[in-house]
Design an enzyme around this catalytic site. Sequence first.
Site: not given
Ligand code: PHE
Length: 360
Positions: A44, A68, A80, A119, A257-259
């Site tokens: 990000r 996830k 991340k 991301d 879709a937001a985390n």
């Molecule tokens: N950023 C996306 C997510 O949060 C997709 C992603 C997943 C990118 C895994 C790279 C690796 O799910």
Amino acid sequence: MSSLAFVEELELEELHLVRDRATGLRAAVAIHDRTLGPARGGTRLRRYDSLEAVARDAGRLARAMSHKFAVHGLPYGGGKAVILQDEAGARDRALLEARLRAYGEFLNRLGGEFGTGPDYGIGAAEVAVLRSATDHAVGVHSHGLAGRATAAGVRVAIEAGLRAQGLDLAGARVVVQGVGAVGAHLARDLAARGARVAISDVDLERAAALARELGADLLDPASCLSAEADVLAPCATGDVLTSDSIPALRCRVVAGAANEQLAPPELEQAQRLSEAGIIYIPDFVANGGGAILLTGCGEEGRAEDLPRTEQRVAETVRQVCERAAASGCTHYEAAVALAEQRLRVDGVDRAGGEAYPLGS
Ligand code: PHE
């Protein structure tokens, strides 16, 4: 309280802080849990007040990635990365690209224990720059596909939530908050299936253009969360579901879709939503399409992989709904329990033919 207390609270395995003197790169790479495999997760790029805020966000988002991958049955751990954006980086593309290359070199030092991709703030163009410095990044050729895959999964989650409330997507009013790389695809997909779509975005021009294209209502970003609707789809930033915002919601389903849509304490917010009669399909269930496409379908996803990506999300959503109904708990609790079960007890089926290591 120590400013590093979050490392313990989130139960992170590793937290790397990077400061590159030559380019001014400031970044954090968090690895949450590698029980199921090497860590994967997007990178990000955003503005933050401090390096501590960068690290904290990376940690929280890494935990979400563990959930996830586990809930969707993929053999990866949660990770991340967050790069701090600043004035200079926003103004000077060459500087930003130098930072991305320095970050790529750092990923090489992690030797594949963390692999990454797009991301918030990082699209195909930025991943392409990263790729010039490291093999541990995907999402260059699948331009826009990860966003489409994520959107398709969110739509499946919305349909399941509506069904559980005795409603249909056709004719349902859906508010899409944020029409960027995922939200715009979602809004188009929903409109094509007969939903009455209303959208908002802090980028007023892009929201207005999409509203014109779809004949959708345009809402004020400040008040769109409490707009009257059947579904609220948060597709912008995290922490939108709080003890203040939930009582003001006027929808039956939340799925987007937001985390990290639930502000901490997450369980409390999930219960608050349930008490208000709102079905919340957890973010890490609804938004898994991009992760599945980018990590589960060979080196990086292709358009042909979209249908099975959508099927995989649909199957997970079905399992979560079934478990919630059977045990009378919230969908959030059901999804966390399912993820924890795969992490701590069952593992995931590596022989399923669906999962390949990044870069293979
Ligand atoms: N950023 C996306 C997510 O949060 C997709 C992603 C997943 C990118 C895994 C790279 C690796 O799910």
